[in-house]
Design a protein around this motif. Sequence first.
Motif, PDB file in Angstrom:
ATOM      1  N   HIS A  34       0.834  -1.200   0.000  1.00  0.00           N
ATOM      2  CA  HIS A  34       0.000   0.000   0.000  1.00  0.00           C
ATOM      3  C   HIS A  34       0.873   1.256   0.000  1.00  0.00           C
ATOM      4  O   HIS A  34       1.849   1.325   0.727  1.00  0.00           O
ATOM      5  CB  HIS A  34      -0.867   0.030   1.276  1.00  0.00           C
ATOM      6  CG  HIS A  34      -1.876  -1.064   1.332  1.00  0.00           C
ATOM      7  ND1 HIS A  34      -2.909  -1.074   2.235  1.00  0.00           N
ATOM      8  CD2 HIS A  34      -2.021  -2.209   0.588  1.00  0.00           C
ATOM      9  CE1 HIS A  34      -3.639  -2.161   2.040  1.00  0.00           C
ATOM     10  NE2 HIS A  34      -3.116  -2.869   1.061  1.00  0.00           N
ATOM     11  N   SER A  35       0.490   2.245  -0.802  1.00  0.00           N
ATOM     12  CA  SER A  35       1.194   3.528  -0.753  1.00  0.00           C
ATOM     13  C   SER A  35       0.469   4.582  -1.571  1.00  0.00           C
ATOM     14  O   SER A  35      -0.516   4.298  -2.258  1.00  0.00           O
ATOM     15  CB  SER A  35       2.638   3.390  -1.235  1.00  0.00           C
ATOM     16  OG  SER A  35       3.413   4.454  -0.702  1.00  0.00           O
ATOM     17  N   ALA A  78       0.486   7.119   6.223  1.00  0.00           N
ATOM     18  CA  ALA A  78      -0.792   6.559   6.677  1.00  0.00           C
ATOM     19  C   ALA A  78      -0.826   5.051   6.376  1.00  0.00           C
ATOM     20  O   ALA A  78      -1.347   4.259   7.174  1.00  0.00           O
ATOM     21  CB  ALA A  78      -1.956   7.272   6.005  1.00  0.00           C
ATOM     22  N   ALA A  79      -0.257   4.664   5.237  1.00  0.00           N
ATOM     23  CA  ALA A  79      -0.212   3.238   4.880  1.00  0.00           C
ATOM     24  C   ALA A  79       0.611   2.482   5.922  1.00  0.00           C
ATOM     25  O   ALA A  79       0.217   1.399   6.395  1.00  0.00           O
ATOM     26  CB  ALA A  79       0.396   3.066   3.490  1.00  0.00           C
ATOM     27  N   GLY A 134       1.150  -9.712   5.985  1.00  0.00           N
ATOM     28  CA  GLY A 134       0.946  -9.905   4.541  1.00  0.00           C
ATOM     29  C   GLY A 134       0.864  -8.596   3.772  1.00  0.00           C
ATOM     30  O   GLY A 134       0.772  -8.589   2.559  1.00  0.00           O
ATOM     31  N   ILE A 135       0.860  -7.480   4.502  1.00  0.00           N
ATOM     32  CA  ILE A 135       0.774  -6.181   3.822  1.00  0.00           C
ATOM     33  C   ILE A 135       2.020  -5.373   4.132  1.00  0.00           C
ATOM     34  O   ILE A 135       2.484  -5.328   5.275  1.00  0.00           O
ATOM     35  CB  ILE A 135      -0.498  -5.418   4.257  1.00  0.00           C
ATOM     36  CG1 ILE A 135      -1.715  -6.267   3.891  1.00  0.00           C
ATOM     37  CG2 ILE A 135      -0.567  -4.043   3.588  1.00  0.00           C
ATOM     38  CD1 ILE A 135      -3.028  -5.617   4.044  1.00  0.00           C
ATOM     39  N   ALA A 136       2.554  -4.734   3.114  1.00  0.00           N
ATOM     40  CA  ALA A 136       3.721  -3.860   3.293  1.00  0.00           C
ATOM     41  C   ALA A 136       3.358  -2.469   2.800  1.00  0.00           C
ATOM     42  O   ALA A 136       2.362  -2.297   2.091  1.00  0.00           O
ATOM     43  CB  ALA A 136       4.914  -4.410   2.516  1.00  0.00           C
ATOM     44  N   ALA A 137       4.151  -1.489   3.211  1.00  0.00           N
ATOM     45  CA  ALA A 137       3.947  -0.108   2.746  1.00  0.00           C
ATOM     46  C   ALA A 137       5.237   0.379   2.119  1.00  0.00           C
ATOM     47  O   ALA A 137       6.322  -0.120   2.431  1.00  0.00           O
ATOM     48  CB  ALA A 137       3.563   0.789   3.914  1.00  0.00           C
ATOM     49  N   ILE A 138       5.092   1.382   1.228  1.00  0.00           N
ATOM     50  CA  ILE A 138       6.275   2.070   0.691  1.00  0.00           C
ATOM     51  C   ILE A 138       6.286   3.440   1.335  1.00  0.00           C
ATOM     52  O   ILE A 138       5.285   4.158   1.298  1.00  0.00           O
ATOM     53  CB  ILE A 138       6.184   2.264  -0.838  1.00  0.00           C
ATOM     54  CG1 ILE A 138       6.097   0.932  -1.560  1.00  0.00           C
ATOM     55  CG2 ILE A 138       7.374   3.066  -1.350  1.00  0.00           C
ATOM     56  CD1 ILE A 138       5.771   1.077  -3.058  1.00  0.00           C
ATOM     57  N   GLY A 139       7.416   3.813   1.923  1.00  0.00           N
ATOM     58  CA  GLY A 139       7.513   5.132   2.543  1.00  0.00           C
ATOM     59  C   GLY A 139       8.936   5.435   2.947  1.00  0.00           C
ATOM     60  O   GLY A 139       9.871   4.712   2.574  1.00  0.00           O
TER      61      GLY A 139
END
Length: 270
Positions: free
Chosen positions: A100-101, A129-130, A141-146
């Motif tokens: 998510h991003s 926020a992600a 199972g979910i990663a974020a880009i930041g």
Amino acid sequence: MKVAIQGIKGSYHHQVATVLFKNPELIECSTFDQLTTAVSNNSAGTGIMAIGNSIAGSILPNYGLLNKNRLHIVGEYYLNIEHQLMALKGQTIEDIIEVHSHPMALLQCQTFFRKYPKIKLVETDDTAAAASRIAANKKKGIAAIGSSTAASLYGLQVLSKNIQETKNNATRFVVVSKTNKKINQPNKATINFTASHEPGSLAKILTKLGELHINVSKIQSVPIIEKPFLFSFVADLEFENLQQFKEAQLEIGILVESMKILGVYKSHTL
Ligand SMILES: O=C(O)C(=O)C[C@]1(C(=O)O)C=C[C@@H](O)C=C1
């Protein structure tokens, strides 16, 4: 100073706010529309808004928002952007099924994800926020880009470092205000103009700027919403002193169909 940003603490907008203002009181907005509205209805004294990125290009709708809200550009800032892939501690890249991003961040990391075709890329409001949602909801199972700041702020582990397309990735932010502030010794201006539909009309304007030793660092055509497939041009002009720009205003004033000064400010370089 109340500063409207797109995103929450740990977003790239937040990073710029902390560089440009001492202890800014953040007005966190989840969209660029909310950001520009906050400045135009005086909920914030100023706003910081991304306008383009060296990999992904212009954020075209933001030109429209500046125009719609009649905001002035009073400054700019270029931030070097290094994206980290982050997830809950203990997760590995093989566990990740969704990333998510912010859409601009996703656009800057496309090559990296070609190696992981099973990972679904999901657009969210902002990078921080992600990250914060993954941490708050303990989402496996979910990663974020930041940014690495976001990873440490929300206690996430970096799975892969600097995943943007190229090392030299930068985003240009503009500082916007409802009132036009007088800037000391400006050397850059942003203008929005229309040229007549005659052969050579745009060329004449650009030639005149060249003759006046004004550098056009960027020119962007922007749709005129009320007139389908007609465009205006937003140009960033670099000069040495205000007098030079004032002369240009007069000289190209007679060549353009219409012209609006979006801001006269000090340039920033990386
Ligand atoms: O999501 C964030 O952290 C932002 O500040 C937004 C944003 C953008 O709008 O381009 C800022 C810089 C990067 O280019 C990626 C995302």
